[in-house]
Design a protein around this motif. Structure first.
Motif, PDB file in Angstrom:
ATOM      1  N   UNK A  77      45.737  22.563  45.776  1.00 35.06           N
ATOM      2  CA  UNK A  77      45.959  23.964  46.148  1.00 35.06           C
ATOM      3  C   UNK A  77      46.817  24.681  45.099  1.00 35.06           C
ATOM      4  N   UNK A  78      47.776  23.980  44.549  1.00 35.53           N
ATOM      5  CA  UNK A  78      48.607  24.549  43.488  1.00 35.53           C
ATOM      6  C   UNK A  78      47.748  24.797  42.255  1.00 35.53           C
ATOM      7  N   UNK A  79      46.887  23.850  41.928  1.00 38.97           N
ATOM      8  CA  UNK A  79      46.010  23.995  40.768  1.00 38.97           C
ATOM      9  C   UNK A  79      45.056  25.190  40.949  1.00 38.97           C
ATOM     10  N   UNK A  80      44.492  25.337  42.136  1.00 39.23           N
ATOM     11  CA  UNK A  80      43.596  26.470  42.405  1.00 39.23           C
ATOM     12  C   UNK A  80      44.344  27.805  42.318  1.00 39.23           C
ATOM     13  N   UNK A  81      45.575  27.827  42.844  1.00 38.68           N
ATOM     14  CA  UNK A  81      46.404  29.030  42.752  1.00 38.68           C
ATOM     15  C   UNK A  81      46.689  29.360  41.285  1.00 38.68           C
ATOM     16  N   UNK A  82      47.036  28.338  40.512  1.00 40.44           N
ATOM     17  CA  UNK A  82      47.318  28.555  39.089  1.00 40.44           C
ATOM     18  C   UNK A  82      46.090  29.123  38.373  1.00 40.44           C
ATOM     19  N   UNK A  83      44.911  28.619  38.688  1.00 40.90           N
ATOM     20  CA  UNK A  83      43.686  29.120  38.057  1.00 40.90           C
ATOM     21  C   UNK A  83      43.427  30.569  38.452  1.00 40.90           C
ATOM     22  N   UNK A  84      43.657  30.910  39.713  1.00 37.71           N
ATOM     23  CA  UNK A  84      43.461  32.295  40.165  1.00 37.71           C
ATOM     24  C   UNK A  84      44.422  33.241  39.451  1.00 37.71           C
ATOM     25  N   UNK A  85      45.674  32.835  39.348  1.00 38.62           N
ATOM     26  CA  UNK A  85      46.676  33.662  38.659  1.00 38.62           C
ATOM     27  C   UNK A  85      46.311  33.794  37.180  1.00 38.62           C
ATOM     28  N   UNK A  86      45.875  32.716  36.571  1.00 39.49           N
ATOM     29  CA  UNK A  86      45.454  32.739  35.174  1.00 39.49           C
ATOM     30  C   UNK A  86      44.330  33.752  34.973  1.00 39.49           C
ATOM     31  N   UNK A  87      43.318  33.675  35.813  1.00 39.08           N
ATOM     32  CA  UNK A  87      42.179  34.601  35.713  1.00 39.08           C
ATOM     33  C   UNK A  87      42.614  36.047  35.939  1.00 39.08           C
ATOM     34  N   UNK A  88      43.421  36.271  36.978  1.00 43.41           N
ATOM     35  CA  UNK A  88      43.843  37.632  37.316  1.00 43.41           C
ATOM     36  C   UNK A  88      44.719  38.251  36.227  1.00 43.41           C
ATOM     37  N   UNK A  89      45.608  37.465  35.642  1.00 39.57           N
ATOM     38  CA  UNK A  89      46.489  38.029  34.619  1.00 39.57           C
ATOM     39  C   UNK A  89      45.774  38.222  33.284  1.00 39.57           C
ATOM     40  N   UNK A  90      44.788  37.403  33.009  1.00 36.67           N
ATOM     41  CA  UNK A  90      43.958  37.665  31.827  1.00 36.67           C
ATOM     42  C   UNK A  90      43.258  39.005  31.970  1.00 36.67           C
ATOM     43  N   UNK A  91      42.707  39.261  33.153  1.00 41.74           N
ATOM     44  CA  UNK A  91      42.036  40.535  33.422  1.00 41.74           C
ATOM     45  C   UNK A  91      43.038  41.692  33.442  1.00 41.74           C
ATOM     46  N   UNK A  92      44.226  41.449  33.979  1.00 42.31           N
ATOM     47  CA  UNK A  92      45.240  42.510  34.067  1.00 42.31           C
ATOM     48  C   UNK A  92      45.678  42.969  32.681  1.00 42.31           C
ATOM     49  N   UNK A  93      45.843  42.028  31.751  1.00 41.96           N
ATOM     50  CA  UNK A  93      46.249  42.419  30.398  1.00 41.96           C
ATOM     51  C   UNK A  93      45.202  43.344  29.777  1.00 41.96           C
ATOM     52  N   UNK A  94      43.936  43.029  29.979  1.00 45.08           N
ATOM     53  CA  UNK A  94      42.861  43.891  29.460  1.00 45.08           C
ATOM     54  C   UNK A  94      42.855  45.235  30.170  1.00 45.08           C
ATOM     55  N   UNK A  95      42.997  45.231  31.497  1.00 48.45           N
ATOM     56  CA  UNK A  95      42.971  46.463  32.284  1.00 48.45           C
ATOM     57  C   UNK A  95      44.099  47.404  31.869  1.00 48.45           C
ATOM     58  N   UNK A  96      45.277  46.871  31.659  1.00 43.22           N
ATOM     59  CA  UNK A  96      46.414  47.704  31.269  1.00 43.22           C
ATOM     60  C   UNK A  96      46.182  48.311  29.889  1.00 43.22           C
ATOM     61  N   UNK A  97      45.640  47.541  28.961  1.00 46.12           N
ATOM     62  CA  UNK A  97      45.375  48.091  27.626  1.00 46.12           C
ATOM     63  C   UNK A  97      44.307  49.178  27.657  1.00 46.12           C
TER      64      UNK A  97
END
Length: 191
Positions: A77-97
């Motif tokens: 569950x921790x690993x799945x959470x980490x993957x979700x956060x990884x995906x979301x923050x990768x997208x967030x960096x692009x969205x903010x730019x």
């Protein structure tokens, strides 16, 4: 005027130093992440350029934490959470730019602070048995600080387009905090 600036700089330095000295002690004595003094800074009005830089730095930190989490987490569950956060923050960096460019603000790349680099090193070196709890606590602390940043700018930022983006980022951050609380509860029950 120079004397006032010196006192303001001294006060800001003391506030930031106090954040790093006090927070770890408080975090050890409470069930929930301790309030962080640096949230006060984010509650102040800021420019769009300041918000973009701070948001990108925050996203980069949470992205890097999650890369380590995906590699080292013992609990699925921790690993799945980490993957979700990884995906979301990768997208967030692009969205903010993209939003920054549309608002006429120069996109930027975030930079990790010395304490953030130290925390990443601590995560990399943490024993396998203690990793998941440290990862969850680190994510909760960083997301609470990020939430203060996004809410602060969405309520008092100087550009409406960036306020909308910061509001979107606050929603994603709230989702991560809710998931992180579930993870923390799960890990506490395993002890």
């Amino acid at each position: 005027m120079k004397q006032i600036y010196s006192f303001a700089l001294l006060g800001a330095t003391a506030l930031i130093a106090g954040t790093f000295a006090i927070t770890p002690v408080l975090a050890q004595t409470t069930a929930y992440p301790a309030p962080r003094v640096d949230r006060v800074v984010y509650a102040q009005p800021m420019t769009a350029a300041g918000y973009v830089y701070s948001a990108q730095s925050s996203d980069l930190y949470e992205y890097e934490i999650s890369k380590i989490g995906v590699e080292r987490a013992q609990n699925e569950q921790v690993r799945l959470f980490a993957q979700q956060v990884l995906d979301d923050h990768g997208a967030a960096m692009s969205r903010i730019n993209v939003a920054a460019q549309q608002a006429g603000v120069s996109p930027t790349v975030g930079i990790l602070s010395a304490p953030q680099v130290a925390k990443l090193d601590e995560l990399r070196k943490m024993s396998t048995s203690g990793f998941d709890k440290l990862y969850a606590r680190t994510q909760m602390e960083s997301h609470e600080t990020a939430l203060a940043l996004h809410r602060g700018y969405s309520q008092g930022g100087d550009q409406s387009m960036m306020r909308g983006t910061s509001s979107e980022m606050a929603t994603v951050t709230e989702k991560h905090i809710a998931a992180g609380l579930k993870i923390s509860t799960l890990l506490a029950s395993e002890t």
